[in-house]
Design a protein around this motif. Structure first.
Motif, PDB file in Angstrom:
ATOM      1  N   SER A  74      -1.474   3.070   0.966  1.00 17.37           N
ATOM      2  CA  SER A  74      -2.199   3.794  -0.083  1.00 17.37           C
ATOM      3  C   SER A  74      -2.108   5.302   0.132  1.00 17.37           C
ATOM      4  O   SER A  74      -1.949   6.071  -0.825  1.00 17.37           O
ATOM      5  CB  SER A  74      -3.663   3.348  -0.109  1.00 17.37           C
ATOM      6  OG  SER A  74      -3.768   1.952  -0.319  1.00 17.37           O
ATOM      7  N   THR A  86     -12.421  -1.682  -8.040  1.00 17.56           N
ATOM      8  CA  THR A  86     -12.240  -0.264  -8.379  1.00 17.56           C
ATOM      9  C   THR A  86     -13.079   0.179  -9.562  1.00 17.56           C
ATOM     10  O   THR A  86     -13.361   1.368  -9.709  1.00 17.56           O
ATOM     11  CB  THR A  86     -10.763   0.028  -8.689  1.00 17.56           C
ATOM     12  OG1 THR A  86     -10.316  -0.849  -9.735  1.00 17.56           O
ATOM     13  CG2 THR A  86      -9.902  -0.195  -7.467  1.00 17.56           C
ATOM     14  N   ARG A 116      -4.301   0.823   4.226  1.00 17.30           N
ATOM     15  CA  ARG A 116      -4.669   2.226   4.041  1.00 17.30           C
ATOM     16  C   ARG A 116      -3.456   3.141   4.191  1.00 17.30           C
ATOM     17  O   ARG A 116      -3.350   4.152   3.479  1.00 17.30           O
ATOM     18  CB  ARG A 116      -5.750   2.625   5.055  1.00 17.30           C
ATOM     19  CG  ARG A 116      -7.073   1.909   4.845  1.00 17.30           C
ATOM     20  CD  ARG A 116      -8.138   2.418   5.810  1.00 17.30           C
ATOM     21  NE  ARG A 116      -8.451   3.823   5.582  1.00 17.30           N
ATOM     22  CZ  ARG A 116      -9.317   4.265   4.683  1.00 17.30           C
ATOM     23  NH1 ARG A 116      -9.946   3.400   3.890  1.00 17.30           N
ATOM     24  NH2 ARG A 116      -9.552   5.550   4.549  1.00 17.30           N
ATOM     25  N   VAL A 146      -5.821   6.688  -4.611  1.00 13.81           N
ATOM     26  CA  VAL A 146      -7.215   6.940  -4.234  1.00 13.81           C
ATOM     27  C   VAL A 146      -8.062   5.699  -4.509  1.00 13.81           C
ATOM     28  O   VAL A 146      -8.914   5.308  -3.690  1.00 13.81           O
ATOM     29  CB  VAL A 146      -7.775   8.161  -5.005  1.00 13.81           C
ATOM     30  CG1 VAL A 146      -9.271   8.308  -4.751  1.00 13.81           C
ATOM     31  CG2 VAL A 146      -7.041   9.427  -4.587  1.00 13.81           C
ATOM     32  N   SER A 147      -7.842   5.072  -5.660  1.00 18.31           N
ATOM     33  CA  SER A 147      -8.605   3.864  -5.977  1.00 18.31           C
ATOM     34  C   SER A 147      -8.273   2.734  -5.003  1.00 18.31           C
ATOM     35  O   SER A 147      -9.135   1.925  -4.664  1.00 18.31           O
ATOM     36  CB  SER A 147      -8.328   3.423  -7.420  1.00 18.31           C
ATOM     37  OG  SER A 147      -7.009   2.927  -7.567  1.00 18.31           O
ATOM     38  N   CYS A 148      -7.029   2.678  -4.538  1.00 13.39           N
ATOM     39  CA  CYS A 148      -6.650   1.678  -3.528  1.00 13.39           C
ATOM     40  C   CYS A 148      -7.397   1.917  -2.219  1.00 13.39           C
ATOM     41  O   CYS A 148      -7.854   0.964  -1.563  1.00 13.39           O
ATOM     42  CB  CYS A 148      -5.139   1.714  -3.281  1.00 13.39           C
ATOM     43  SG  CYS A 148      -4.126   1.088  -4.637  1.00 13.39           S
ATOM     44  N   LEU A 149      -7.526   3.181  -1.828  1.00 15.80           N
ATOM     45  CA  LEU A 149      -8.265   3.504  -0.606  1.00 15.80           C
ATOM     46  C   LEU A 149      -9.729   3.108  -0.736  1.00 15.80           C
ATOM     47  O   LEU A 149     -10.334   2.567   0.201  1.00 15.80           O
ATOM     48  CB  LEU A 149      -8.146   4.999  -0.304  1.00 15.80           C
ATOM     49  CG  LEU A 149      -6.820   5.510   0.249  1.00 15.80           C
ATOM     50  CD1 LEU A 149      -6.850   7.024   0.407  1.00 15.80           C
ATOM     51  CD2 LEU A 149      -6.509   4.852   1.589  1.00 15.80           C
ATOM     52  N   ARG A 150     -10.317   3.371  -1.888  1.00 18.22           N
ATOM     53  CA  ARG A 150     -11.728   3.053  -2.099  1.00 18.22           C
ATOM     54  C   ARG A 150     -11.967   1.550  -2.149  1.00 18.22           C
ATOM     55  O   ARG A 150     -12.985   1.061  -1.664  1.00 18.22           O
ATOM     56  CB  ARG A 150     -12.214   3.711  -3.385  1.00 18.22           C
ATOM     57  CG  ARG A 150     -12.203   5.232  -3.353  1.00 18.22           C
ATOM     58  CD  ARG A 150     -12.787   5.815  -4.619  1.00 18.22           C
ATOM     59  NE  ARG A 150     -14.188   5.426  -4.789  1.00 18.22           N
ATOM     60  CZ  ARG A 150     -14.930   5.743  -5.836  1.00 18.22           C
ATOM     61  NH1 ARG A 150     -14.389   6.447  -6.830  1.00 18.22           N
ATOM     62  NH2 ARG A 150     -16.177   5.352  -5.916  1.00 18.22           N
ATOM     63  N   ALA A 151     -11.031   0.813  -2.738  1.00 17.73           N
ATOM     64  CA  ALA A 151     -11.210  -0.637  -2.863  1.00 17.73           C
ATOM     65  C   ALA A 151     -10.955  -1.370  -1.546  1.00 17.73           C
ATOM     66  O   ALA A 151     -11.468  -2.471  -1.337  1.00 17.73           O
ATOM     67  CB  ALA A 151     -10.268  -1.181  -3.941  1.00 17.73           C
ATOM     68  N   ARG A 152     -10.144  -0.790  -0.678  1.00 15.19           N
ATOM     69  CA  ARG A 152      -9.819  -1.382   0.621  1.00 15.19           C
ATOM     70  C   ARG A 152      -9.192  -2.770   0.484  1.00 15.19           C
ATOM     71  O   ARG A 152      -9.449  -3.669   1.280  1.00 15.19           O
ATOM     72  CB  ARG A 152     -11.064  -1.460   1.514  1.00 15.19           C
ATOM     73  CG  ARG A 152     -11.678  -0.100   1.809  1.00 15.19           C
ATOM     74  CD  ARG A 152     -12.887  -0.210   2.712  1.00 15.19           C
ATOM     75  NE  ARG A 152     -13.466   1.088   2.995  1.00 15.19           N
ATOM     76  CZ  ARG A 152     -14.540   1.293   3.756  1.00 15.19           C
ATOM     77  NH1 ARG A 152     -15.158   0.244   4.298  1.00 15.19           N
ATOM     78  NH2 ARG A 152     -14.999   2.506   3.967  1.00 15.19           N
TER      79      ARG A 152
END
Length: 199
Positions: free
Chosen positions: A146, A96, A143, A133-139
């Motif tokens: 998140s 992240t 999903r 949002v950071s969880c979605l971006r980090a995958r």
């Protein structure tokens, strides 16, 4: 001559000290803390729904008991929530980067101060939304979990910022419903952290 030779990787390798705990184990226990905190907070939400949502006849008899249970469970759940947040962030910190760190700090500070200040409660919800949002971006995490974290945090923040209605009002149900979604998502993320992390 070769008998005295020790490969460089063997010289540099350090065995874990006796009694030490691996970082992956600590992160895994952070997952358990998030699960327990999420479940406890959902229980508190359902208790609030029982006391204030299902009519005065049912609610009045549960008010003293409900307040006692809340005063007992809430501090424990809050402490476990912070430990869980540390574990959730630690697992995806490298992925992240700076935005993830900022969302973590906002969430942490807001959660610590949320018991005393209304604005801090809004800050905590903002932090959880950004953390989602950071969880979605980090995958790193599911999903769906998140996304539910974002929905629950935004919903709770918006509904809480509106003028409070009477017990049993639509707004009260909206606040409790959004908070249940938020806390259930935290528990889901914690379970995923515990299940996927190996000590």
């Amino acid at each position: 001559a070769m008998l005295g030779y020790v490969p460089s990787f063997a010289r540099n390798h350090r065995r874990p000290r006796r009694g030490s705990v691996a970082s992956s184990t600590l992160i895994r226990w952070g997952g358990i803390a998030a699960v327990v905190a999420g479940v406890m907070l959902v229980v508190l939400d359902l208790l609030s729904l029982l006391v204030f949502g299902f009519g005065q006849r049912v609610g009045e008899g549960f008010v003293p008991l409900g307040l006692w249970i809340r005063s007992t469970i809430a501090p424990v759940a809050g402490a476990l929530l912070l430990l869980g947040l540390l574990g959730l962030y630690a697992r995806q910190s490298e992925a992240t980067g700076v935005p993830g760190l900022i969302s973590f700090l906002i969430t942490f500070v807001g959660t610590v101060l949320a018991q005393s200040f209304l604005l801090a409660d809004l800050l905590a919800n903002l932090g959880w939304a950004l953390f989602g949002v950071s969880c979605l971006r980090a995958r790193v995490y599911p999903r769906v979990a998140s996304t539910l974290l974002i929905i629950g945090a935004v919903g709770t923040g918006v509904a809480s910022a509106l003028p409070r209605g009477e017990p049993g009002s639509v707004l009260m149900y909206a606040v409790i419903g959004a908070d249940i979604i938020l806390n259930a998502a935290i528990a889901w993320l914690g379970f995923n952290l515990f299940a996927k992390t190996r000590g």
